[in-house]
Design an enzyme around this catalytic site. Structure first.
Site, short mmCIF file in Angstrom:
data_model
loop_
_atom_site.label_atom_id
_atom_site.label_comp_id
_atom_site.label_asym_id
_atom_site.label_seq_id
_atom_site.Cartn_x
_atom_site.Cartn_y
_atom_site.Cartn_z
CG ASN A 45 -2.04 -0.97 1.18
OD1 ASN A 45 -2.34 -1.53 0.13
ND2 ASN A 45 -2.68 -1.20 2.31
NE ARG A 419 -7.40 -1.92 -10.46
CZ ARG A 419 -6.38 -1.11 -10.74
NH1 ARG A 419 -5.37 -1.58 -11.43
NH2 ARG A 419 -6.39 0.15 -10.32
NE ARG A 449 -1.94 6.01 -11.06
CZ ARG A 449 -2.76 6.97 -10.67
NH1 ARG A 449 -3.60 6.75 -9.69
NH2 ARG A 449 -2.74 8.14 -11.26
CG HIS A 479 -13.93 2.24 -11.57
ND1 HIS A 479 -14.69 2.23 -10.43
CD2 HIS A 479 -12.80 1.56 -11.27
CE1 HIS A 479 -14.06 1.58 -9.47
NE2 HIS A 479 -12.90 1.16 -9.94
CE1 TYR A 512 -8.47 -7.33 -3.34
CE2 TYR A 512 -9.64 -5.77 -4.73
CZ TYR A 512 -8.47 -6.23 -4.18
OH TYR A 512 -7.28 -5.61 -4.48
NE ARG A 608 -11.09 -1.08 1.40
CZ ARG A 608 -10.42 -0.80 0.30
NH1 ARG A 608 -9.16 -0.42 0.37
NH2 ARG A 608 -10.99 -0.87 -0.88
CG HIS A 636 -13.52 -3.68 -3.62
ND1 HIS A 636 -14.11 -3.90 -4.86
CD2 HIS A 636 -12.56 -2.76 -3.83
CE1 HIS A 636 -13.53 -3.15 -5.77
NE2 HIS A 636 -12.58 -2.44 -5.18
#
Length: 751
Positions: A45, A419, A449, A479, A512, A608, A636
């Site tokens: 992170n 992703r 990214r 997204h 997730y 979160r 998530h």
């Protein structure tokens, strides 16, 4: 009302989130390898935070942009506060590793061995491995010294010579092989002709080696031994019992003399540099988005240095050399008292034979709504299906795409990809469908990214399979998580849709926490068609029947729903807002929640990560509570609830409440109308909010405190409760199936 700022600083709030992850690594009630994994997560992170957030602030500072943030901090003030917090945080990371985890792991049979602790058998193993698998691969690179520095009095040392002495003085022939490898480094003429600092790979470990001068007037001589993306960081050692390992940098340091025969090695120090990854894409200047994104991926490898980490035993002379050579920014040099790149410890977490040091297995379970013997299209035609991952398996989503690819009645598939995994079965299904003559469209977001390279490769692969590939919307990131399947059925064309809060990635779906909605609702199908027409063509987005899309109407819908709760409270009605998000940053949304609190609306948030809203401030936000859960699964899912006068409204979304999501991305907000699905989502929200084991409550000063259960209340660990609930639902479904009797009819013997 308090005179304190109305918001928390975004970057400092994020660092507090990472602190909560580190708290899990320090929690002795958690199995040891899981704690090590949490520590690795904090390092991963922090790497991304440094590359993106710190890198962007450093660029703003260099450009002289000192506009204050919503808290009133200038760019320089933010960087100062972030740097101080990161120094403190990294000190806690290494204390956790060196004083807590490593001793406990060693006692449990997993031990890191220092070079001086090697047994004779282990030393022989390490030397053989170095000669056969390390020495032929690594390449030392001579580097010119940028300035004259006085030579310190540190005595040259050679771990290799000490090891040979302990083993009887036997000298390996590998030293002779190295004679030509770095001849320039041993030649005094190389002091001024050596190449500039090598282009090291971002976040990779290297050794900086200082060689003794050849004469009294010679400049210090340096060489770099880059490891690149070496996967052999942890080298397993032969051991009588348990599991012992040594770090690659320690092995290379032991045998540095093989690279520099005839030289005196003054010191060697492991270091690691982090580069700026916040490179901007100017789409209006990019005629070919695919090739432009490839250029950005390549450029990121050579971005400016944002952070320099090196072992804390480095001399001031070597440290000064590195800082000058890579132009490390002031205040962004970090001295590590232990191994660099703590994110690499992910690899140790999967070591075999240590099941007792891990969590109790919670394998993903099949949804009780899904029958393995019935087509998913038949199931969905009767009822909407809501899946709560990872408790319920993501295999259902993969199966939906597989069935669609092979079903001759399916005419078209349209899907967004943000992703994906390295060997994505979703992508394989799309390719297979196209090869079978179906009309397949994939909206591949190249600007995801750190996944750009993978998405570039998938895009090319899909195009070769005759899939219509669209690279998102100009100026926006796509997204949204949506799939549309068009199928010919006896009653006519039927549309099946999948909406999700997470990516189409079967690997991350195991760790997730996300939700999926699968439906053949006509309004949702119509909206899905309109969505794809908008993002793949030049058509203006039409008004949707049920969903909302950012950046067009999603923000407005949310503000409308908040205002409706405020209006009901003003009319003395019950009002409540519940939100589960990953991040809350957007000022307009925060101000709307402040207005709700001031009107008396109860606002309960589970966030979160970053939260810039300041809860519990009298006269501003006393009716708002913010908690966050950090546990074995990464929370998530985005789920929103509005009491709405008793006609409860529930939504799932791909969007967090951040300016980038609401204004600069293509996102979706999807209402959940099916009563059973809505009830399941409300149960999830209530369970998360009831957590008094893993939840932390955000205080008005920005700190977090554990949520403590009253002595009369049961302990609730929300993720465990949701997993047990899923298990019980499957058991109930199995019992119901057994209780249903189907007569076995005799065959017709008259035929």
């Amino acid at each position: 009302m308090s005179a304190e700022p109305r918001f928390f600083n975004r970057e400092l709030s994020w660092l507090e989130f990472n602190q909560r992850v580190l708290d899990e690594a320090s929690d002795s009630s958690i199995p040891l390898l899981e704690r090590l994994k949490f520590l690795a997560i904090t390092a991963s992170n922090l790497d991304e935070f440094t590359m993106v957030r710190v890198g962007s602030l450093q660029m703003l500072e260099a450009e002289g942009d000192m506009r204050p943030d919503p808290v009133g901090l200038t760019t320089t003030q933010q960087l100062k506060a972030i740097g101080e917090r990161m120094q403190s945080f990294m000190a806690q990371q290494y204390h956790c590793l060196l004083s807590d985890l490593e001793p406990a792991l060693a006692a449990a049979g997993m031990r890191r061995v220092q070079p001086k602790e090697l047994t004779e058998r282990q030393a022989q193993h390490v030397e053989k491995l170095f000669d056969q698998e390390v020495f032929p691969i690594l390449t030392p690179l001579a580097v010119a010294c940028p300035a004259v520095s006085p030579v310190d009095t540190m005595n040259p040392t050679s771990t290799e010579s000490n090891l040979r002495k302990a083993k009887g003085g036997k000298k390996k022939s590998a030293a002779a092989k190295a004679a030509d490898t770095l001849a320039s480094a041993s030649d005094s003429s190389a002091d001024f002709d050596a190449p500039r600092f090598p282009p090291l790979i971002n976040n990779s470990i290297s050794l900086c080696v200082r060689l003794a001068p050849n004469n009294e007037t010679s400049l210090p001589r340096y060489a770099i031994v880059p490891f690149g993306r070496n996967r052999q960081r942890f080298i397993t050692l032969p051991a009588e019992s348990g599991f012992s390992y040594i770090l690659l940098e320690d092995v290379v340091s032991m045998f540095l003399g093989r690279f520099f025969p005839g030289e005196s090695i003054v010191e060697s120090v492991a270091f690691r540099l982090t580069r700026n990854a916040d490179l901007e894409l100017k789409e209006d200047q990019a005629s070919d988005l695919l090739s432009t994104m490839q250029e950005i991926v390549n450029a990121r490898r050579q971005g400016d240095c944002v952070r320099l980490e090196l072992a804390d035993h480095a001399s001031s002379q070597l440290r000064e050399f590195l800082e000058d050579a890579i132009d490390a920014p002031d205040r962004w040099v970090f001295l590590a008292p232990g191994p660099l790149d703590l994110a690499a410890y992910f690899r140790l977490c999967d070591s075999q034979g240590f099941e007792a040091l891990r969590y109790e297995p919670w394998p993903s379970l099949p949804s009780p709504q899904i029958s393995p013997s019935e087509s998913l299209f038949e199931t969905i035609s009767r009822q909407d299906v809501m899946l709560c991952h990872p408790y319920e398996s993501f295999d259902t989503v993969v199966r939906l795409l597989d069935e669609a690819a092979d079903d001759p009645d399916v005419l078209a598939i349209k899907q967004t990809l943000y992703r994906t995994s390295a060997n994505s079965p979703i992508v394989a299904a799309l390719k297979r469908a196209a090869q079978k003559g179906k009309y397949v469209t994939a909206v591949v977001e190249l600007k995801a990214r750190f996944d750009e390279q993978r998405n570039i490769e998938w895009a090319r692969d899909l195009e070769r399979a005759d899939v219509q590939v669209v690279y998102g919307v100009r100026g926006l990131k796509t997204h949204a998580k949506i799939c549309l399947i068009v199928r010919r059925e006896p009653q006519g064309i039927q549309r099946y849709v999948h909406f999700g809060t997470g990516n189409y990635n079967e690997i991350t779906s195991r760790i997730y926490s996300d939700v999926s909605l699968i439906s053949c609702n006509d309004d949702l199908g119509s909206d899905a068609t309109a969505f794809f027409n908008a993002v793949t063509g030049y058509s203006q987005p039409q008004r949707f029947r049920q969903i909302e899309m950012a950046p067009l109407g999603l923000r407005e819908k949310l503000l409308e729903m908040i205002e409706a709760e405020i209006d009901r409270k003003r009319h003395k009605q019950r009002a409540m807002i519940i939100g589960k998000l990953n991040a809350l940053v957007d000022e307009k949304m925060i101000e709307a929640l402040y207005a709700a609190s001031q009107a008396g609306v109860k606002v309960r948030l589970s966030i979160r990560g970053v939260c810039c809203l300041r809860p519990g401030v009298p006269g501003l936000s006393e009716n708002i509570t913010v908690t966050g859960v950090i546990d074995r699964f990464l929370e998530h899912a985005r789920i929103l609830y509005f009491y709405h006068g008793g006609d409860e409204r529930v939504f799932i979304s791909s969007a967090d409440w951040m300016p980038r999501n609401l204004d600069r991305r293509v996102e979706l907000l999807v209402p959940v109308e099916d009563k059973t699905c809505r009830r399941n989502l409300i149960t999830i929200l209530k369970t998360i909010l009831a957590d008094n084991v893993k939840a932390r409550r955000l205080q008005s000063d920005g700190s977090y405190e554990p949520v403590r259960a009253p002595s009369t209340s049961p302990l609730v660990r929300s993720q465990e409760a949701l997993y047990r609930r899923t298990s019980e639902a499957i058991e109930d479904a199995s019992r119901a199936a057994l209780a249903t009797f189907e007569p076995h009819r005799a065959a017709n013997h008259d035929e």
